[in-house]
Enzyme design. Structure first.
Site: not given
Ligand code: ATP
Length: 435
Positions: A213, A215, A221-222, A358, A361, A409
């Site tokens: 990602r 991000e 947590r990211h 979270e 999902s 996570r």
């Molecule tokens: P958030 O809203 O916390 O950024 P997300 O909605 O983007 O998460 P999803 O796309 O639903 O996350 O990804 C499923 C799972 O993958 C998340 O619940 C989380 O546990 C994990 N996850 C997602 N993005 C990240 C990240 N950048 N770093 C670590 N774990 C992640």
């Protein structure tokens, strides 16, 4: 160390003597006698060097070694009431495998806690600390337990491509790659491919693999690369089938870690609670009210966000609940592949939150191609770009659903770590690309 492991890589037992290999953790020179604490991956042992009884060259060489040098020592094993192991070694010969430079950029046994950045910059030294390694011993166990649970539920372990032509989780967080002159991306999740497999007769699949990602958020947590544990199952009646599977899997993981990981949990001082089942369900609307009552100004359909999730987490903790579902997210807030709840603004989707964060999902997917294409268009996507994915829906796609769980996570929250980076050997984020 010795006593725990005989004839392992770092301990060899000979005729009246033993050979141990390890890192020089500490050298204490008390005049007539010196002590060296030698450490390997399994523990520590004391070398005792009475000056009068040790050959002077050997005494001098061993007692002037830099901390963390990798050495091997052969000597006589003696019982000792002064050491934790009840044993000590009187060296008669030694070999220096590799002398450590000085000063150390990071102390391995120093009482002062180093900053996380310093620890991550010198990760190999950091991981010499038993408590830093324990995180990865637990994480390794979590992978084993996830696989065990999936296999007992009839899931097949699969791998999907990580070099892809389009993403599923929104364009903003895609890493671009130059693929022989064509644009390509690093996969954000196995979403599209695991769904395509639902059209094949591989009825239940799981994958444990990297997700990328881009991000730009610098949070605890990211990260930009994490391990995603994904599952997808076909012929479901509703998303409840998926949530039941996740509960079974999580329960196996928590019980397994608490039993088989007891030693490593101990090293970390963690008492792991096993979340009670069934995990309670909150609706998105209920969460929104709770968050608003706590003073957070969220609009309808907004992501609950870090703060919102924490408010819900505190609310649930006050009822003694660690793990809970948040269901019925508004359709608008969810990706195109999630099934909308007809006649309502909601969707067949869920998040699994653990201790206010979270971790997963998922939901029921839209398997009807006409509806799916409509949802893509509504969300500003061009179905033509997803033709390879849509093909799987053209020739009989069963109803299906699944999830994605961020393994780091989960581990971070299980172990009460302050930052997801601590559950990644060599984390990648906005600024970190080495080591
Ligand atoms: P958030 O809203 O916390 O950024 P997300 O909605 O983007 O998460 P999803 O796309 O639903 O996350 O990804 C499923 C799972 O993958 C998340 O619940 C989380 O546990 C994990 N996850 C997602 N993005 C990240 C990240 N950048 N770093 C670590 N774990 C992640």
């Amino acid at each position: 160390m010795a006593g725990k492991r005989k004839d392992s890589g770092s301990v060899r037992v000979g005729d009246g003597t033993v050979t141990v290999a390890g890192w020089v953790q500490e050298v204490r020179n008390l005049g007539g006698i010196s002590f060296i604490v030698l450490r390997d991956g399994a523990g520590e042992i004391q070398l005792t060097l009475p000056k009068k009884k040790i050959e002077p060259g050997l005494f001098e060489a061993l007692t002037t070694l830099h901390r963390e040098s990798a050495i091997e020592v052969t000597g006589e094993v003696k019982e000792s009431k002064q050491t934790a192991l009840g044993l000590e070694i009187i060296p008669s010969s030694f070999k220096i495998h590799s002398e450590a430079g000085a000063p150390l950029p990071l102390g391995v046994v120093d009482k002062v806690n180093a900053e996380m950045d310093t620890r991550l910059n010198h990760r190999t030294l950091d991981l010499r600390k038993p408590e830093a390694r324990a995180v990865f011993q637990i994480k390794g166990l979590v992978f084993e337990l996830l696989s065990e649970a999936c296999q007992s539920l009839g899931f097949v372990n699969v791998n999907t491509p990580k070099l892809v032509s389009s993403g599923a989780e929104g364009g903003a967080t895609l890493f671009g790659v130059d693929y022989f002159g064509r644009p390509a991306y690093l996969a954000q999740s196995p979403q599209l491919y695991k769904q395509m497999l639902m059209a094949t007769g591989l009825e239940r699949v799981y994958e444990i693999g990297p997700a990328f990602r881009a991000e730009p958020s610098n949070t605890n947590r990211h990260v930009t690369e994490f391990i995603s544990f994904d599952g997808e199952m076909s012929w479901i009646e509703s998303q409840d089938d998926v949530m039941d599977a996740i509960e079974e899997i999580m329960d196996h993981v928590f019980r397994g870690v608490s039993e088989r990981g007891a030693e490593h949990l101990g090293a970390l001082g963690v008492e792991l609670g096993i979340p009670s089942r069934p995990y309670p369900k909150l609706t998105y609307e209920e969460c929104l009210s709770l968050v608003r009552e706590a003073g957070l100004d969220l609009a309808d359909g907004d992501d609950l966000g870090t703060e919102g999730e924490k408010i819900i987490g505190d609310h649930m903790a006050s009822k003694g609940v660690d793990m809970y579902w948040i269901v019925e997210y508004p359709e608008e807030a969810k990706p195109f592949y999630i099934m909308a709840k007809e006649g309502t603004p909601y969707s067949y989707s869920f998040d699994l939150d653990y201790k206010g964060q979270e971790i997963s999902s998922g939901g029921q997917r839209e398997h009807r191609i006409d509806v799916l294409e409509g949802r893509m268009r509504d969300k500003g996507l061009d179905p033509a770009e997803f033709d390879f994915y849509l093909e799987a829906f053209r020739f009989g796609m069963p109803p299906h659903g699944g999830w994605g769980i961020g393994v780091e996570r989960l581990v971070t929250k299980m172990l009460g770590l302050p930052n997801v980076r601590e559950a990644i050997l060599f984390p990648r984020d906005l600024t970190r690309l080495t080591p």
